[in-house]
Design a protein around this motif. Structure first.
Motif, PDB file in Angstrom:
ATOM      1  N   ARG A 134       3.876  13.883   4.608  1.00 42.60           N
ATOM      2  CA  ARG A 134       4.177  12.763   4.193  1.00 42.60           C
ATOM      3  C   ARG A 134       4.327  11.631   5.050  1.00 42.60           C
ATOM      4  NH1 ARG A 134       9.446  11.381   2.281  1.00 42.60           N
ATOM      5  NH2 ARG A 134      10.023  12.020   4.238  1.00 42.60           N
ATOM      6  N   ASP A 135       4.930  11.923   6.219  1.00 45.00           N
ATOM      7  CA  ASP A 135       5.072  10.920   7.110  1.00 45.00           C
ATOM      8  C   ASP A 135       3.828  10.696   7.870  1.00 45.00           C
ATOM      9  OD1 ASP A 135       7.636  10.788   6.775  1.00 45.00           O
ATOM     10  OD2 ASP A 135       8.374  12.130   8.491  1.00 45.00           O
ATOM     11  N   ARG A 136       2.746  11.678   7.886  1.00 44.23           N
ATOM     12  CA  ARG A 136       1.775  11.312   8.594  1.00 44.23           C
ATOM     13  C   ARG A 136       0.689  10.434   7.647  1.00 44.23           C
ATOM     14  NH1 ARG A 136      -2.789  13.913   7.267  1.00 44.23           N
ATOM     15  NH2 ARG A 136      -1.977  15.591   6.499  1.00 44.23           N
ATOM     16  N   ILE A 137       0.800  10.824   6.321  1.00 45.73           N
ATOM     17  CA  ILE A 137       0.046   9.965   5.628  1.00 45.73           C
ATOM     18  C   ILE A 137       0.473   8.505   5.231  1.00 45.73           C
ATOM     19  CG2 ILE A 137      -0.702   9.631   2.931  1.00 45.73           C
ATOM     20  CD1 ILE A 137      -0.400  12.735   2.725  1.00 45.73           C
ATOM     21  N   LYS A 138       1.655   8.406   5.597  1.00 47.15           N
ATOM     22  CA  LYS A 138       2.244   7.080   5.633  1.00 47.15           C
ATOM     23  C   LYS A 138       1.731   6.389   6.546  1.00 47.15           C
ATOM     24  CE  LYS A 138       6.885   4.632   5.143  1.00 47.15           C
ATOM     25  NZ  LYS A 138       8.353   5.022   5.010  1.00 47.15           N
ATOM     26  N   ASN A 139       1.831   6.889   7.925  1.00 48.19           N
ATOM     27  CA  ASN A 139       1.307   6.148   9.144  1.00 48.19           C
ATOM     28  C   ASN A 139      -0.216   5.920   8.863  1.00 48.19           C
ATOM     29  OD1 ASN A 139       3.732   6.221  10.452  1.00 48.19           O
ATOM     30  ND2 ASN A 139       3.587   8.054  11.394  1.00 48.19           N
ATOM     31  N   GLN A 140      -0.844   6.655   8.496  1.00 42.62           N
ATOM     32  CA  GLN A 140      -2.232   6.846   8.199  1.00 42.62           C
ATOM     33  C   GLN A 140      -2.761   5.653   7.192  1.00 42.62           C
ATOM     34  OE1 GLN A 140      -4.767   8.418   9.698  1.00 42.62           O
ATOM     35  NE2 GLN A 140      -6.269   7.018   8.845  1.00 42.62           N
ATOM     36  N   ILE A 141      -1.930   5.247   6.188  1.00 40.58           N
ATOM     37  CA  ILE A 141      -1.942   4.248   5.298  1.00 40.58           C
ATOM     38  C   ILE A 141      -1.885   2.895   6.102  1.00 40.58           C
ATOM     39  CG2 ILE A 141      -1.034   3.037   3.401  1.00 40.58           C
ATOM     40  CD1 ILE A 141      -0.170   5.675   2.213  1.00 40.58           C
ATOM     41  N   ALA A 142      -0.823   2.792   6.835  1.00 43.94           N
ATOM     42  CA  ALA A 142      -0.695   1.679   7.675  1.00 43.94           C
ATOM     43  C   ALA A 142      -2.241   1.295   8.558  1.00 43.94           C
ATOM     44  CB  ALA A 142       0.326   1.526   8.416  1.00 43.94           C
ATOM     45  N   LEU A 143      -2.736   2.299   9.068  1.00 49.42           N
ATOM     46  CA  LEU A 143      -3.876   2.221   9.895  1.00 49.42           C
ATOM     47  C   LEU A 143      -4.949   1.803   9.161  1.00 49.42           C
ATOM     48  CD1 LEU A 143      -5.620   2.416  12.542  1.00 49.42           C
ATOM     49  CD2 LEU A 143      -5.628   4.789  12.295  1.00 49.42           C
ATOM     50  N   ASP A 144      -5.001   2.429   7.858  1.00 48.83           N
ATOM     51  CA  ASP A 144      -6.164   2.107   6.876  1.00 48.83           C
ATOM     52  C   ASP A 144      -6.187   0.526   6.557  1.00 48.83           C
ATOM     53  OD1 ASP A 144      -7.014   4.681   7.077  1.00 48.83           O
ATOM     54  OD2 ASP A 144      -6.210   5.461   5.201  1.00 48.83           O
ATOM     55  N   VAL A 145      -4.961   0.115   6.078  1.00 48.30           N
ATOM     56  CA  VAL A 145      -4.968  -1.209   5.807  1.00 48.30           C
ATOM     57  C   VAL A 145      -5.211  -2.161   6.759  1.00 48.30           C
ATOM     58  CG1 VAL A 145      -3.300  -3.039   4.707  1.00 48.30           C
ATOM     59  CG2 VAL A 145      -3.203  -0.650   3.976  1.00 48.30           C
ATOM     60  N   TRP A 146      -4.981  -1.884   7.971  1.00 47.79           N
ATOM     61  CA  TRP A 146      -4.862  -2.584   9.257  1.00 47.79           C
ATOM     62  C   TRP A 146      -6.404  -2.852   9.650  1.00 47.79           C
ATOM     63  CZ3 TRP A 146      -2.710  -6.324  12.126  1.00 47.79           C
ATOM     64  CH2 TRP A 146      -3.286  -6.561  13.528  1.00 47.79           C
ATOM     65  N   ALA A 162       0.643  -1.171   0.147  1.00 48.37           N
ATOM     66  CA  ALA A 162      -0.074  -0.049   0.158  1.00 48.37           C
ATOM     67  C   ALA A 162       0.838   1.329   0.035  1.00 48.37           C
ATOM     68  CB  ALA A 162      -1.003  -0.030   1.268  1.00 48.37           C
ATOM     69  N   GLN A 163       1.955   1.222   0.839  1.00 50.90           N
ATOM     70  CA  GLN A 163       2.750   2.507   0.953  1.00 50.90           C
ATOM     71  C   GLN A 163       3.656   2.544  -0.356  1.00 50.90           C
ATOM     72  OE1 GLN A 163       5.165   1.385   4.383  1.00 50.90           O
ATOM     73  NE2 GLN A 163       3.622   2.458   5.818  1.00 50.90           N
ATOM     74  N   ALA A 164       3.566   1.571  -1.298  1.00 51.39           N
ATOM     75  CA  ALA A 164       4.025   1.989  -2.576  1.00 51.39           C
ATOM     76  C   ALA A 164       3.448   2.193  -3.584  1.00 51.39           C
ATOM     77  CB  ALA A 164       5.086   0.471  -3.066  1.00 51.39           C
ATOM     78  N   ARG A 165       2.247   2.058  -3.393  1.00 50.74           N
ATOM     79  CA  ARG A 165       1.146   2.237  -4.499  1.00 50.74           C
ATOM     80  C   ARG A 165      -0.107   3.207  -4.138  1.00 50.74           C
ATOM     81  NH1 ARG A 165      -1.616  -3.442  -6.661  1.00 50.74           N
ATOM     82  NH2 ARG A 165      -2.310  -1.805  -8.035  1.00 50.74           N
ATOM     83  N   ARG A 166      -0.196   3.712  -2.818  1.00 51.00           N
ATOM     84  CA  ARG A 166      -1.225   4.367  -2.629  1.00 51.00           C
ATOM     85  C   ARG A 166      -0.982   6.116  -3.386  1.00 51.00           C
ATOM     86  NH1 ARG A 166      -4.664   4.003   1.955  1.00 51.00           N
ATOM     87  NH2 ARG A 166      -4.664   6.422   2.175  1.00 51.00           N
ATOM     88  N   PRO A 167      -1.980   6.326  -4.042  1.00 51.22           N
ATOM     89  CA  PRO A 167      -1.681   7.787  -4.821  1.00 51.22           C
ATOM     90  C   PRO A 167      -1.555   8.795  -3.930  1.00 51.22           C
ATOM     91  CG  PRO A 167      -3.849   7.017  -5.106  1.00 51.22           C
ATOM     92  CD  PRO A 167      -3.146   5.737  -4.746  1.00 51.22           C
ATOM     93  N   ASP A 168      -2.217   8.822  -2.916  1.00 51.74           N
ATOM     94  CA  ASP A 168      -2.094   9.972  -1.838  1.00 51.74           C
ATOM     95  C   ASP A 168      -0.712  10.224  -1.192  1.00 51.74           C
ATOM     96  OD1 ASP A 168      -2.514   7.700  -0.547  1.00 51.74           O
ATOM     97  OD2 ASP A 168      -3.970   8.555   1.132  1.00 51.74           O
ATOM     98  N   LEU A 169      -0.072   9.120  -1.029  1.00 48.49           N
ATOM     99  CA  LEU A 169       1.285   9.120  -0.772  1.00 48.49           C
ATOM    100  C   LEU A 169       2.171   9.504  -1.850  1.00 48.49           C
ATOM    101  CD1 LEU A 169       3.396   8.615   1.642  1.00 48.49           C
ATOM    102  CD2 LEU A 169       3.546   6.262   0.937  1.00 48.49           C
ATOM    103  N   LYS A 170       2.042   8.907  -3.200  1.00 53.72           N
ATOM    104  CA  LYS A 170       2.863   9.304  -4.112  1.00 53.72           C
ATOM    105  C   LYS A 170       2.614  11.148  -4.268  1.00 53.72           C
ATOM    106  CE  LYS A 170       2.650   5.253  -6.736  1.00 53.72           C
ATOM    107  NZ  LYS A 170       2.037   4.682  -8.224  1.00 53.72           N
ATOM    108  N   ALA A 171       1.414  11.497  -4.064  1.00 53.57           N
ATOM    109  CA  ALA A 171       1.178  12.959  -4.321  1.00 53.57           C
ATOM    110  C   ALA A 171       2.165  13.730  -3.270  1.00 53.57           C
ATOM    111  CB  ALA A 171      -0.149  13.336  -4.008  1.00 53.57           C
ATOM    112  N   ALA A 172       2.154  13.136  -1.880  1.00 53.98           N
ATOM    113  CA  ALA A 172       2.678  13.824  -0.761  1.00 53.98           C
ATOM    114  C   ALA A 172       4.161  13.812  -1.168  1.00 53.98           C
ATOM    115  CB  ALA A 172       2.472  13.202   0.658  1.00 53.98           C
ATOM    116  N   GLU A 173       4.767  12.826  -1.669  1.00 55.81           N
ATOM    117  CA  GLU A 173       6.079  12.479  -2.003  1.00 55.81           C
ATOM    118  C   GLU A 173       6.498  13.696  -3.038  1.00 55.81           C
ATOM    119  OE1 GLU A 173       8.553  11.042  -0.850  1.00 55.81           O
ATOM    120  OE2 GLU A 173       7.784   8.934   0.229  1.00 55.81           O
ATOM    121  N   ALA A 174       5.620  13.844  -3.997  1.00 57.64           N
ATOM    122  CA  ALA A 174       5.954  14.642  -5.166  1.00 57.64           C
ATOM    123  C   ALA A 174       6.007  16.253  -4.562  1.00 57.64           C
ATOM    124  CB  ALA A 174       4.856  14.631  -6.073  1.00 57.64           C
ATOM    125  N   GLN A 175       5.055  16.368  -3.610  1.00 52.87           N
ATOM    126  CA  GLN A 175       4.908  17.919  -2.836  1.00 52.87           C
ATOM    127  C   GLN A 175       6.132  18.155  -2.254  1.00 52.87           C
ATOM    128  OE1 GLN A 175       2.708  20.182  -3.409  1.00 52.87           O
ATOM    129  NE2 GLN A 175       0.792  19.196  -3.723  1.00 52.87           N
TER     130      GLN A 175
END
Length: 461
Positions: A357-369, A272-285
């Motif tokens: 970016r770090d906040r979204i990354k942590n949220q992704i882990a919670l979302d998947v869980w 998920a952390q490799a594919r999520r578009p919102d994390l990609k957007a945060a990385e690009a920002q």
């Protein structure tokens, strides 16, 4: 010598004419697809849907309509095209500027007057800026990447919302069928109680209890029909139509024989952390913010510019022609600490983007869980609810047979019928939960696309 600038101008201008003046940097090709890059395969197969199909509406067709008609898809696509055009603006800084000027002046004196006319063509080209234009292009390109990823994330959210609305509408229609079955069973129980009462082997209380249960079942069916109409209205709205639009839904698809999915949660979170578009957007920002730091630093450095062009002047009949070419070095010595504070601001903004970016990354882990655990629970509930309905149906048949035979009570029959109605509703809810949480898990992993609506593959949630 005076023809050298003109020749130089032609050599610079010709490539632009050859490349096309409409979009020489190809920014239209940089912009993502109108719907979403992740849905490119589906977009290539069929045109964007704008009208309801003549046949019963399937989940895939509902998603098509929602994505094509929803204003938010147009909004994020337009935003991506805006940013693609800004990439062109940034790249334009590498090209020279060509300016033409002309003037006409009449001078009036006591002893006469004369006219002066002049014209000039000037080429100006910033040759060296110590990284300012490069940083500007990098910033624009990363913001375009962020806009494309944001578009993908928005489309996946709309995809999930359309599926949830569609599955909910299907569930409300299934609840109408369940309520109608419960009403039929209650009517059969009332008829049995009425028949026994008429031959004198049942009490008035039995008949009244059965009649009360029938009235309650009828009320439940009426309410279920109202909920079904509301569900269809909500679906019509989600698809871009008015709420009163008539929609016929396809039947609930058969669930796969094997509902288990075998994936480690840690692996799913990493995926998920490799594919999520919102994390990609945060990385690009974040990368865009880092490029802004370089841009702020470069704005305080020297620049070297080239200026060249021919000139012509007619003053009182005297015609002069000439040309010039030269280099200009601009060295900012003191800017009132403007560059210092611009760099500090840009660096702080980069820290903000890194934290986001770090906040979204942590949220992704919670979302998947959460989605994984919810789907696991829904899968187990789906299996158990099937057994519950089967046992409740058998219990209701036995209770009805016993009551008709005179060896059971009406309370036993009504209790069995109530348990059956509850079991059927729990089965419908379990099916709804499984479909929705399956889509939710795919969306939390950044993998929600049309393949989810095909038969589930082994190992796929």
């Amino acid at each position: 010598m005076r023809f050298l600038p003109c020749f130089f101008l032609l050599t610079v201008a010709l490539p632009s004419w050859a490349g096309g003046l409409d979009d020489p940097f190809g920014t239209e090709a940089m912009a993502p697809l109108k719907v979403s890059p992740s849905l490119a395969a589906r977009v290539g197969e069929a045109p964007c849907a704008t009208a309801l199909p003549a046949t019963a509406l399937t989940a895939l067709e509902a998603v098509d309509l929602a994505l094509c008609n929803h204003p938010q898809t147009r909004e994020v696509w337009a935003s991506a095209r805006v940013q693609a055009a800004l990439v062109g603006v940034a790249r334009a800084g590498w090209l020279p500027n060509l300016d033409a000027s002309a003037s006409a002046t009449r001078f009036q004196y006591d002893d006469g007057s004369y006219n002066r006319r002049s014209a000039a063509l000037t080429l100006s080209w910033l040759l060296i800026d110590f990284g300012q234009r490069s940083a500007n292009v990098e910033n624009a390109q990363q913001l375009l990447n962020a806009a494309a990823a944001t578009q993908d994330a928005t489309v996946q959210s709309l995809f999930l919302a359309a599926l949830q609305t569609y599955y909910t509408a299907q569930a409300t229609q299934a609840a109408v069928i369940s309520a109608s079955e419960a009403e039929r069973s209650a009517r059969e129980a009332y008829q049995a109680a009425d028949a026994r009462y008429n031959v004198g082997v049942a009490t008035p209380a039995d008949r009244l209890q059965a009649q009360t249960a029938l009235s309650q079942a009828t009320l439940n069916r009426i309410r279920a029909e109202g909920e079904a109409r509301n569900g269809l209205g909500a679906l019509a709205n989600a698809l871009g139509f008015e709420a009163q639009q008539k929609i016929v839904l396809a039947e609930l698809p058969a669930l796969p024989a094997e509902l288990a999915f075998q994936k480690e949660v840690d692996a799913m979170i990493a995926e998920a952390q490799a594919r999520r578009p919102d994390l990609k957007a945060a990385e690009a920002q974040l990368k865009a913010a880092e490029a802004s730091v370089d841009l702020a630093r470069a704005q305080g450095r020297p620049t070297v510019s080239l200026a060249a062009g021919p000139s012509w002047q007619n003053s009182a009949g005297v015609v002069t022609q000439g040309g010039s070419i030269g280099l200009t070095l601009n060295v900012p010595i003191f800017t009132g600490f403007d560059t210092t504070y611009r760099v500090r601001s840009a660096a702080a903004q980069a820290d903000v983007r890194a934290a986001q970016r770090d906040r979204i990354k942590n949220q992704i882990a919670l979302d998947v869980w959460r989605a994984y655990q919810s789907l696991t629970t829904a899968t187990q509930s789906l299996k158990t609810s099937a057994d519950l309905v089967a046992s409740a149906e058998q219990s209701e048949r036995v209770a009805l047979g016993r009551y008709k035979a005179g060896v059971g009570t009406v309370l036993d029959l009504l209790s069995a019928q109530s348990a059956l109605a509850s079991a059927r509703l729990q089965r419908i809810q379990a099916q709804l939960d499984w479909n929705v949480y399956r889509a939710t898990l795919a969306q939390s992993m950044g993998a929600l696309d049309y393949t989810l609506l095909q038969p589930a593959a082994e190992g796929r949630p």
